[in-house]
Design a protein around this motif. Structure first.
Motif, PDB file in Angstrom:
ATOM      1  N   TYR A  98       0.850  -1.187   0.000  1.00 30.75           N
ATOM      2  CA  TYR A  98       0.000   0.000   0.000  1.00 30.75           C
ATOM      3  C   TYR A  98       0.887   1.240   0.000  1.00 30.75           C
ATOM      4  CZ  TYR A  98       1.156   0.244   4.999  1.00 30.75           C
ATOM      5  OH  TYR A  98       1.829   0.323   6.179  1.00 30.75           O
ATOM      6  N   GLY A  99       0.304   2.387  -0.336  1.00 24.01           N
ATOM      7  CA  GLY A  99       1.062   3.631  -0.312  1.00 24.01           C
ATOM      8  C   GLY A  99       0.917   4.297   1.037  1.00 24.01           C
ATOM      9  N   GLY A 100       2.031   4.488   1.757  1.00 23.84           N
ATOM     10  CA  GLY A 100       1.933   5.063   3.091  1.00 23.84           C
ATOM     11  C   GLY A 100       3.290   5.393   3.660  1.00 23.84           C
ATOM     12  N   ILE A 101       3.377   5.378   5.009  1.00 16.87           N
ATOM     13  CA  ILE A 101       4.620   5.796   5.662  1.00 16.87           C
ATOM     14  C   ILE A 101       5.311   4.633   6.385  1.00 16.87           C
ATOM     15  CG2 ILE A 101       3.841   8.181   5.907  1.00 16.87           C
ATOM     16  CD1 ILE A 101       3.264   7.541   8.888  1.00 16.87           C
ATOM     17  N   GLY A 102       4.607   3.490   6.557  1.00 16.55           N
ATOM     18  CA  GLY A 102       5.257   2.317   7.131  1.00 16.55           C
ATOM     19  C   GLY A 102       5.182   2.217   8.639  1.00 16.55           C
ATOM     20  N   PHE A 121      11.369   2.243   6.355  1.00 14.89           N
ATOM     21  CA  PHE A 121      10.354   2.964   5.601  1.00 14.89           C
ATOM     22  C   PHE A 121      10.274   4.417   6.074  1.00 14.89           C
ATOM     23  CE2 PHE A 121       8.911  -1.469   4.852  1.00 14.89           C
ATOM     24  CZ  PHE A 121       8.928  -1.432   3.458  1.00 14.89           C
ATOM     25  N   PRO A 122       9.494   5.266   5.383  1.00 17.20           N
ATOM     26  CA  PRO A 122       9.530   6.706   5.653  1.00 17.20           C
ATOM     27  C   PRO A 122       9.376   7.108   7.120  1.00 17.20           C
ATOM     28  CG  PRO A 122       8.293   6.320   3.652  1.00 17.20           C
ATOM     29  CD  PRO A 122       8.621   4.966   4.218  1.00 17.20           C
ATOM     30  N   ALA A 123       8.435   6.510   7.841  1.00 19.48           N
ATOM     31  CA  ALA A 123       8.234   6.889   9.240  1.00 19.48           C
ATOM     32  C   ALA A 123       9.491   6.614  10.062  1.00 19.48           C
ATOM     33  CB  ALA A 123       7.038   6.137   9.827  1.00 19.48           C
ATOM     34  N   LEU A 154      -3.445   9.181   6.193  1.00 17.40           N
ATOM     35  CA  LEU A 154      -2.004   8.944   6.127  1.00 17.40           C
ATOM     36  C   LEU A 154      -1.588   8.181   4.880  1.00 17.40           C
ATOM     37  CD1 LEU A 154      -1.403   8.062   9.874  1.00 17.40           C
ATOM     38  CD2 LEU A 154      -0.516  10.058   8.696  1.00 17.40           C
ATOM     39  N   LYS A 155      -2.463   7.320   4.394  1.00 17.44           N
ATOM     40  CA  LYS A 155      -2.153   6.586   3.171  1.00 17.44           C
ATOM     41  C   LYS A 155      -2.335   7.491   1.958  1.00 17.44           C
ATOM     42  CE  LYS A 155      -3.492   1.987   4.811  1.00 17.44           C
ATOM     43  NZ  LYS A 155      -4.519   0.933   4.710  1.00 17.44           N
ATOM     44  N   GLY A 156      -1.707   7.124   0.864  1.00 17.63           N
ATOM     45  CA  GLY A 156      -1.845   7.916  -0.359  1.00 17.63           C
ATOM     46  C   GLY A 156      -0.916   7.411  -1.443  1.00 17.63           C
ATOM     47  N   THR A 157      -0.887   8.134  -2.525  1.00 21.23           N
ATOM     48  CA  THR A 157      -0.078   7.741  -3.678  1.00 21.23           C
ATOM     49  C   THR A 157       1.409   7.820  -3.345  1.00 21.23           C
ATOM     50  OG1 THR A 157      -1.786   8.650  -5.118  1.00 21.23           O
ATOM     51  CG2 THR A 157       0.369   8.212  -6.108  1.00 21.23           C
ATOM     52  N   PRO A 158       2.167   6.747  -3.615  1.00 23.21           N
ATOM     53  CA  PRO A 158       3.615   6.799  -3.376  1.00 23.21           C
ATOM     54  C   PRO A 158       4.241   7.995  -4.081  1.00 23.21           C
ATOM     55  CG  PRO A 158       2.947   4.555  -3.864  1.00 23.21           C
ATOM     56  CD  PRO A 158       1.736   5.422  -4.104  1.00 23.21           C
ATOM     57  N   ILE A 182       4.573   0.616   0.464  1.00 19.88           N
ATOM     58  CA  ILE A 182       4.949  -0.180   1.629  1.00 19.88           C
ATOM     59  C   ILE A 182       4.622  -1.644   1.353  1.00 19.88           C
ATOM     60  CG2 ILE A 182       4.693  -0.453   4.112  1.00 19.88           C
ATOM     61  CD1 ILE A 182       5.724   2.321   3.247  1.00 19.88           C
ATOM     62  N   ALA A 183       5.626  -2.473   1.416  1.00 23.08           N
ATOM     63  CA  ALA A 183       5.440  -3.914   1.220  1.00 23.08           C
ATOM     64  C   ALA A 183       5.846  -4.613   2.509  1.00 23.08           C
ATOM     65  CB  ALA A 183       6.275  -4.407   0.047  1.00 23.08           C
ATOM     66  N   ILE A 184       4.858  -5.124   3.241  1.00 16.02           N
ATOM     67  CA  ILE A 184       5.153  -5.807   4.499  1.00 16.02           C
ATOM     68  C   ILE A 184       5.714  -7.189   4.180  1.00 16.02           C
ATOM     69  CG2 ILE A 184       4.171  -6.719   6.635  1.00 16.02           C
ATOM     70  CD1 ILE A 184       2.039  -4.543   6.415  1.00 16.02           C
TER      71      ILE A 184
END
Length: 581
Positions: A98-102, A121-123, A154-158, A182-184
């Motif tokens: 998903y597109g987010g901050i992790g 990831f970004p966070a 908080l989620k959105g387009t990478p 974000i790929a878990i």
């Protein structure tokens, strides 16, 4: 002539019977089609009247979504409608991306709090840490928003930028970062547990997850393990095709792993292994528990049915149903149950009978009278109708009431946050221990938070006293009730001593995760994990391992004895409102 006449009479009778059957079938079909058209017309006309005459404005999206959800709820919990607004959730379920901050967030009073950070990831790179409160996103206050609403913001387009206002230790700061895909990882941890045992934890059957577990297995093979443990505990499943590929890592080509059978026959399919295995000989143990479901059960069940390895743990969830996704209009999606699946022995392990709900709408388990026996490749008896039963059953002890309360009320989490900001570093994940002074600090922390709780026994006694007062028995037995209250009342200081080991274990695991993330927390806990220890014991005993696969009885149930060390890996209660962002 007589023969011809008799033949003509028989032909006429057949035609009349066939016509009757055809007419009956067509009448039934027409009746069903008519009922469908009639009810759709009623639904449409009712909505039109509501929209025209209801006293307040109606939100069409919300009311139709509610109607659809309740309609599907009458079928099974796996048939789900996804509106266009839930496209991200749908993509996350199937791909794990998903597109987010992790990070993971959960509710905390008026705001949401960061409960976990995904490394790299970004966070994480921006410096956000567990325990931080999210106050604003791009200047918009998050006060009073649900976890779902905050997750959506908080989620959105990478690649898009986001500014999050964070409160930490009473101070607010702005953090600027770019959202990423974000790929878990489906394999958060793998390692050699000792000189002989390779271990892989596998958490989700998302798209291409086979690549992660295959890479882990190949890497472990370079260290010359003599046995492998695959941990599927807590794995809710996912894509069926990934399950087949994972079984194929351990068995050769041409073997059936699973077949599906449903109402639409052209969707019925047999899934077989097609590739060369990575290793079809190495002794193998698969760990499962009550939360291992769906694709996890296909893997565990196929390994068991093919006598390829042993299954250790608790009976699995029992989801033997298959879903496919169907695109609907306006970018909506339907995940719909289309079939049951059957593992190599021919059994279906579906535990609940959704086709025959009770009068109150509840769904019962398939009764014992309808459960059948099947045989594995070596002739071992296995059963359908209730999940995968392990070859070696290991029932972990449950946490005490006080430990559960401390965990669910996030007091262990909050203490770990405080500890993290007061200690720049700790020793490695496996060796880290809190000191006696740290535990005293934890007690003082609980006092400062006015922590108290009621045990189940105390709550039950209070209810009994209330009933006794209503029935006027209390005054005649007050001395007895007072004595009972005195005997079962908990003492916080005493409980903190009695359950010291399990409380400390959770504190240490939470603290370790702050410094070494999820990998460190697993690395720490896995060494004293009861199911892992039992799996290693059986794998290391070649005679016991072989006798299990050959169908000879082996007592594998662990029972605790007085004086045994306290088990430190009891399953933690689930915090339900966490969401990835």
């Amino acid at each position: 002539m007589k023969k011809n006449k008799k033949g003509i009479i028989n032909l006429v009778i057949c035609l009349v019977v066939f016509a009757g059957i055809s007419t009956s079938f067509l009448a039934t079909q027409e009746t069903r089609d008519f009922r469908l058209a009639k009810n759709l017309d009623i639904f449409f006309s009712m909505f039109r009247e509501l929209n025209t005459f209801y006293v307040d404005e109606i939100n069409p999206d919300k009311i139709i979504k509610t109607g659809i959800d309740n309609m599907l709820k009458s079928l099974d919990p796996y048939t789900v409608y996804y509106p266009e607004s839930d496209a991200d959730e749908f993509a996350f379920i199937t791909t794990g991306k998903y597109g987010g901050i992790g990070s993971l967030v959960r509710s905390n009073g008026d705001y949401t709090i960061v409960s976990e950070i995904y490394k790299g990831f970004p966070a994480d790179l921006a410096g956000i840490r567990p325990g931080d409160l999210f106050k604003k996103v791009d200047g918009v206050s998050l006060k009073g928003m649900t976890t779902d609403q905050v997750s959506e913001k908080l989620k959105g387009t990478p690649g898009t930028e986001i500014i999050i206002t964070v409160e930490r230790n009473g101070k607010e700061s702005d953090y600027k970062m770019k959202r990423e895909k974000i790929a878990i990882p489906p394999v958060p941890y793998y390692s050699m547990l000792d000189n002989e045992t390779g271990y892989i934890r596998f958490t989700n059957f998302t798209q291409n997850s086979i690549e992660d577990i295959k890479k882990a297995l190949i890497d472990l093979k370079t260290k010359n393990p003599k046995q492998i443990i695959v941990d599927l505990r807590g794995n809710p499943g996912g894509l069926l095709s990934e399950a087949v590929e994972i079984v194929n890592l351990f068995v050769g080509p041409g073997l059936e792993v699973v077949s599906t059978k449903g109402k639409v026959k052209q969707f019925d399919e047999d899934f077989k292994t097609t590739k060369a295995p990575v290793d079809e000989k190495i002794p193998l143990a698969v760990l499962i528990n009550r939360s291992s479901a769906s694709a996890s059960e296909i893997v565990a069940g196929a390994i068991q049915d093919l006598d390829r390895g042993i299954i250790v743990g608790q009976r699995s969830y029992g989801k033997g149903l298959v879903q496919i996704t169907r695109p609907l209009s306006y970018n909506t999606q339907l995940k719909v149950t289309t079939a049951k699946y059957y593992i190599p022995s021919g059994r279906c392990i579906q535990a609940r009978d959704f086709s025959h709900p009770n009068e109150d709408g509840s769904v019962g388990f398939i009764p014992d009278s309808l459960i059948s026996e099947f045989k594995t490749r070596n002739g071992r008896i296995v059963k359908d109708g209730g999940g995968i039963m392990p070859d070696i059953e290991v029932q972990p002890e449950s946490l005490s009431q006080i430990t559960s309360e401390l965990y669910l009320r996030n007091l262990i989490f909050d203490y770990a946050t405080q500890y993290f900001w007061n200690h720049a570093e700790i020793s490695n994940a496996v060796d880290f221990k809190i000191t006696d002074q740290d535990y005293i600090d934890f007690k003082n922390f609980l006092i400062s938070r006015n922590f108290d709780y009621k045990t189940v026994s105390e709550n039950s006694l209070n209810e009994l006293i209330a009933d006794a007062k209503k029935e006027k028995y209390y005054d005649h037995n007050k001395t007895l009730f007072d004595e009972m209250q005195k005997n079962i009342s908990h003492n916080l200081d005493k409980d903190l001593i009695t359950f010291h080991d399990e409380i400390v274990d959770l504190i240490e695991e939470e603290i370790v995760s702050r410094y070494y993330y999820e990998y460190g927390a697993i690395d720490r806990s896995i060494r004293k994990d009861e199911q892992v220890i039992k799996a290693i014991e059986v794998l290391s005993n070649k005679d016991k391992y072989s006798s299990l696969l050959g169908g000879k009885p082996v007592n594998g149930i662990i029972t605790k004895k007085s004086g045994d060390p306290v088990v430190l890996n009891s399953p933690k209660p689930e915090i339900k409102d966490q969401l990835p962002v």
